[in-house]
Design an enzyme around this catalytic site. Sequence first.
Site, PDB file in Angstrom:
ATOM      1  N   SER A 126      24.205  31.956  -7.710  1.00 14.67           N
ATOM      2  CA  SER A 126      22.645  31.345  -7.443  1.00 14.67           C
ATOM      3  C   SER A 126      22.635  30.275  -8.614  1.00 14.67           C
ATOM      4  O   SER A 126      23.526  29.672  -9.016  1.00 14.67           O
ATOM      5  CB  SER A 126      21.743  32.534  -7.550  1.00 14.67           C
ATOM      6  OG  SER A 126      20.335  32.164  -7.246  1.00 14.67           O
ATOM      7  N   ASN A 127      21.246  30.155  -8.796  1.00 14.91           N
ATOM      8  CA  ASN A 127      20.953  28.886  -9.713  1.00 14.91           C
ATOM      9  C   ASN A 127      19.532  29.030 -10.555  1.00 14.91           C
ATOM     10  O   ASN A 127      18.958  30.220 -10.117  1.00 14.91           O
ATOM     11  CB  ASN A 127      20.721  27.496  -9.082  1.00 14.91           C
ATOM     12  CG  ASN A 127      19.905  27.497  -7.879  1.00 14.91           C
ATOM     13  OD1 ASN A 127      18.621  27.631  -8.296  1.00 14.91           O
ATOM     14  ND2 ASN A 127      20.140  27.240  -6.726  1.00 14.91           N
ATOM     15  N   ARG A 128      19.227  28.430 -11.431  1.00 12.47           N
ATOM     16  CA  ARG A 128      18.004  28.740 -12.281  1.00 12.47           C
ATOM     17  C   ARG A 128      16.698  28.240 -11.962  1.00 12.47           C
ATOM     18  O   ARG A 128      15.742  28.486 -12.451  1.00 12.47           O
ATOM     19  CB  ARG A 128      18.245  27.881 -13.772  1.00 12.47           C
ATOM     20  CG  ARG A 128      19.653  28.452 -14.387  1.00 12.47           C
ATOM     21  CD  ARG A 128      19.909  27.474 -15.630  1.00 12.47           C
ATOM     22  NE  ARG A 128      18.514  27.366 -16.515  1.00 12.47           N
ATOM     23  CZ  ARG A 128      18.269  26.213 -16.793  1.00 12.47           C
ATOM     24  NH1 ARG A 128      19.159  25.195 -16.955  1.00 12.47           N
ATOM     25  NH2 ARG A 128      17.193  26.025 -17.785  1.00 12.47           N
TER      26      ARG A 128
END
Length: 406
Positions: free
Chosen positions: A209-211
Amino acid sequence: MSLEGRELILGVTGSIAAYKAVYLLRELGRLGASVTVCLSEHAREFVGPLTFRTLSGRSVLSNLFDPQSADAVEHVALAERCHAIVVAPATANLLAKAAHGIADDFLTTLLLAARAPVLMVPAMDGGMWEHPAVAANVATLRGRGVTVLEPDTGALASGQSGKGRFPEVDDIVEALRRVLAPIRDLAGDRLLVTAGPTREPIDPVRYISNRSSGKMGYGLAVAALRRGAQVTLISGPTALTPPPSAVFVPVQTAEEMREAVLHHLDRATIVIKAAAVADYRVLQVSSVKIKGKRDLTLELTPNPDILAEIAARRTNTFVVGFAAETHDVAANARAKLETKGIDLLVANDVSQAGIGFDAEDNEVLLLDRWGGARALPRMPKAAVADAILSHVLGLRAGAATRKTPA
Ligand SMILES: Cc1cc2nc3c(=O)[nH]c(=O)nc-3n(C[C@H](O)[C@H](O)[C@H](O)COP(=O)(O)O)c2cc1C
């Protein structure tokens, strides 16, 4: 605009700036508003009720269980008839209570009972204003559509200088006018907003995923709803509460987001893709948890390019994309705008601390397909959201003119 005929509640809480509420009350009265003042118990330590009672010509309310009150459920009666509630100054404590729905005195109970728009005017020490707990409470309130003014910067009561000062009365009145008469310039528009990250599974328990926190997309949804639009919010997993009046479509993966977007695309007049969709997914997702401490190679394959697909399929829809860049922001963003064939690209530099991913503020560059560029200064995401929406409306109106034969 006069405030004639406006029924207002002025909540005052226990800040050193409480005496400045007297000047605000005097100005509201001068503009024709009828004001009921509500003091927290701690506000009474700073200013007595007599001045407020004299200037407002009404009893000052503090006690939820006041045996003198003619109306035992006065907070409900007041909540129903007021046009707006202004809490000025709003302490860190009041912001926390309002964010968490605590109702342990007259003012906080009123804030829960009321459906009128709310304007919070925080004033506190700079260190308190910057505390993550205060920032989170402010973000929660803004996410719910409450207008929270930014405090002024300058000399503080502590003797230090910083951000936390009670703003000028004129600025508060100006903000109140906007709260009372919200701009409905998106009435008739149907916005499709995507937000948050996507999660690309590796196995049943792990994912890539990402932030992205979703704050920018949710801020856009809230602002668009306030301005009269119908909003469909398609969101990857976030910790945020979706605005109740949006159609909410939760998704996990980029593929699910693509399906949801294409499903809702035809109805939309404006699409804003604020989601940080994962560029890659795992080619072979394991159906069982991958065991063992050994080197593991994951083969990744590109996810579908949802933005390009939207641009290709749309008819009259205005399409806005986002670009999170870490270097050469303007050049990379201009290239992305042109490759994707969209109308507006909102570029932010995610390498800078305090803005972009998972931050309360943003500082963006708006690039449009007609060659225009506009840099917005750093500001809270709620304000960035409003600025983006206004820019979209301006560009759309301009585009319509450009198409008109001379
Ligand atoms: C001298 C003094 C000044 C204060 N000024 C502030 C202030 O400007 N902002 C703030 O958030 N709290 C301030 N506080 C702390 C609040 O008064 C305290 O958190 C209180 O519980 C707030 O109660 P209320 O929100 O119910 O009014 C101050 C306290 C003192 C003793």
